[in-house]
Design a protein around this motif. Structure first.
Motif, short mmCIF file in Angstrom:
data_model
loop_
_atom_site.label_atom_id
_atom_site.label_comp_id
_atom_site.label_asym_id
_atom_site.label_seq_id
_atom_site.Cartn_x
_atom_site.Cartn_y
_atom_site.Cartn_z
N GLY A 37 -0.98 7.54 -7.49
CA GLY A 37 -1.82 6.96 -6.75
C GLY A 37 -3.31 7.23 -7.35
N ALA A 38 -4.33 6.62 -6.90
CA ALA A 38 -5.58 7.00 -7.65
C ALA A 38 -6.52 7.46 -6.19
CB ALA A 38 -6.37 5.90 -8.25
N PHE A 39 -7.36 8.40 -6.40
CA PHE A 39 -8.30 8.81 -5.55
C PHE A 39 -9.78 9.24 -6.05
CE2 PHE A 39 -4.14 10.05 -4.62
CZ PHE A 39 -3.76 10.29 -3.39
N MET A 40 -10.67 9.15 -4.96
CA MET A 40 -12.08 9.55 -5.21
C MET A 40 -12.43 10.65 -4.15
SD MET A 40 -15.43 9.22 -4.33
CE MET A 40 -15.99 7.84 -3.57
N ASN A 41 -12.68 11.80 -4.95
CA ASN A 41 -12.67 12.84 -3.73
C ASN A 41 -11.65 13.06 -3.03
OD1 ASN A 41 -15.33 13.34 -5.16
ND2 ASN A 41 -16.45 12.52 -3.25
N GLU A 42 -11.49 12.76 -1.82
CA GLU A 42 -10.22 13.18 -0.86
C GLU A 42 -9.73 11.73 -0.33
OE1 GLU A 42 -8.83 16.07 -0.70
OE2 GLU A 42 -10.30 17.01 -1.93
N SER A 43 -10.45 10.64 -0.85
CA SER A 43 -10.00 9.24 -0.37
C SER A 43 -9.18 8.58 -1.34
CB SER A 43 -11.18 8.44 0.03
OG SER A 43 -11.96 9.19 1.10
N ARG A 44 -7.94 7.89 -0.81
CA ARG A 44 -7.15 6.78 -1.81
C ARG A 44 -7.81 5.72 -1.82
NH1 ARG A 44 -0.98 6.82 -2.44
NH2 ARG A 44 -0.80 5.33 -3.89
N MET A 45 -7.91 5.40 -3.42
CA MET A 45 -8.69 4.12 -3.90
C MET A 45 -7.70 3.14 -4.17
SD MET A 45 -11.41 5.47 -6.69
CE MET A 45 -10.04 5.95 -7.88
N ARG A 46 -8.38 2.03 -3.76
CA ARG A 46 -7.41 0.63 -4.08
C ARG A 46 -8.57 -0.47 -4.72
NH1 ARG A 46 -2.60 0.15 -4.93
NH2 ARG A 46 -2.66 -2.03 -4.50
N VAL A 47 -7.86 -1.25 -5.40
CA VAL A 47 -8.70 -2.29 -6.05
C VAL A 47 -9.25 -3.19 -4.97
CG1 VAL A 47 -7.85 -2.24 -8.37
CG2 VAL A 47 -6.71 -3.54 -6.62
N SER A 48 -10.01 -3.98 -5.30
CA SER A 48 -10.81 -4.86 -4.18
C SER A 48 -9.55 -5.91 -3.83
CB SER A 48 -12.06 -5.60 -4.59
OG SER A 48 -11.56 -6.71 -5.73
N GLY A 49 -9.83 -6.37 -2.70
CA GLY A 49 -9.11 -7.64 -2.02
C GLY A 49 -9.61 -9.10 -2.09
N ARG A 50 -10.49 -8.92 -3.06
CA ARG A 50 -10.93 -10.46 -3.24
C ARG A 50 -10.07 -11.49 -4.03
NH1 ARG A 50 -15.36 -6.90 -4.02
NH2 ARG A 50 -16.85 -7.23 -2.40
N HIS A 51 -10.08 -12.63 -3.65
CA HIS A 51 -8.90 -13.56 -4.34
C HIS A 51 -9.77 -14.40 -5.16
CE1 HIS A 51 -6.35 -11.56 -1.26
NE2 HIS A 51 -7.16 -12.18 -0.36
N ARG A 52 -11.01 -14.70 -5.00
CA ARG A 52 -11.50 -16.00 -5.89
C ARG A 52 -12.45 -15.46 -7.11
NH1 ARG A 52 -14.20 -20.56 -2.64
NH2 ARG A 52 -15.65 -18.86 -1.97
N LEU A 53 -12.23 -16.00 -8.20
CA LEU A 53 -13.08 -15.50 -9.10
C LEU A 53 -14.71 -15.59 -8.66
CD1 LEU A 53 -12.74 -14.68 -12.29
CD2 LEU A 53 -13.04 -16.91 -12.74
#
Length: 262
Positions: free
Chosen positions: A134-150
């Motif tokens: 997984g990927a983190f920023m400081n102590e928080s887990r990161m996820r890519v954005s949830g946007r669906h439309r270009l």
């Protein structure tokens, strides 16, 4: 997150180099008003940061190889592992007193980036990831954005400078993409662009003519946050050919279609 010993070494090293650069950055802001300008000073700061990183990493893992932007290239006793380092990604920003730059450190194993750290000292943001963890920023887990439309997406790229030959391609990219999206940004630090895709701040990023140290850490961080990351050539390798395109799963296909002219 409890990282591996290698990741802990990378994070500690990035912080040490970042603290020194942050002090130098304060000097650069003062030098902006001088007639001599800050160019020579920044060059020294960049080289000193790489020397600090090289010394720390090679002390911790003396058998690993080392590849740095400022020219340091060491063939380690272990041919399968190598550090890839950009001591100051966003040098032009740093030179002009713009607070958007970072230290980037990646660990490569058998030609693949398996761990990455990107540290922004100005904002005290540490982006990091290990393959499969997984990927983190400081102590928080990161996820890519949830946007669906270009059309809802915000994208980042680099712009050619000083007469680079890829200017026409980039202008064509922008002519096709800008009418189809909510915006394009050029912040001048490829490592942070990739980290921002991982954090969901950007929905996608693409660029040509990058070096391994520009993106090695960002590749693993973005992938571990859920981004699709490829070369602009469908079957290519970003580290090998110096091009990259990445975005979240829903936006990647239409985004890549525009950029690749599929």
């Amino acid at each position: 997150m409890a990282g591996s010993a290698n990741l802990n070494v990378m994070m500690k090293t990035a912080r040490k180099a970042g603290r020194a650069l942050l002090k130098d950055f304060g000097e650069v802001e003062q030098l902006q008003v001088s007639t001599k300008g800050p160019g020579d000073f920044v060059t020294r700061a960049d080289r000193q940061a790489e020397e600090t990183i090289r010394n720390e990493l090679m002390h911790a893992r003396p058998s690993y190889g080392f590849l740095g932007e400022e020219g340091a290239k060491i063939a380690g006793e272990d041919p399968t592992r190598r550090w890839i380092v950009d001591p100051l990604d966003g040098t032009t920003n740093f030179l002009h007193g713009l607070p958007h730059w970072a230290v980037s450190i990646a660990l490569e194993h058998k030609g693949q980036a398996v761990a990455g750290v990107i540290y922004d000292p100005v904002k005290d943001e540490m982006f990091y990831a290990e393959k499969g963890g997984g990927a983190f920023m400081n102590e928080s887990r990161m996820r890519v954005s949830g946007r669906h439309r270009l059309i809802d997406g915000l994208f980042a790229t680099g712009l050619p400078f000083a007469g680079r030959s890829d200017l026409p391609e980039t202008l064509q990219d922008l002519a096709r993409l800008l009418p189809a999206v909510s915006g394009v940004r050029r912040f001048g630090a490829a490592a942070l662009d990739l980290a921002y895709v991982a954090a969901g701040r950007y929905d996608g990023f693409w660029e040509r003519r990058l070096k391994p140290w520009d993106m090695a850490a960002g590749l693993v961080i973005a992938r571990e946050a859920g981004a699709i990351v490829e070369s602009l050539t469908k079957d290519g390798d970003p580290l090998a050919d110096g091009t990259v395109i990445c975005a979240n799963n829903d936006i990647f296909a239409p985004f890549a279609k525009v950029i690749r002219k599929d």
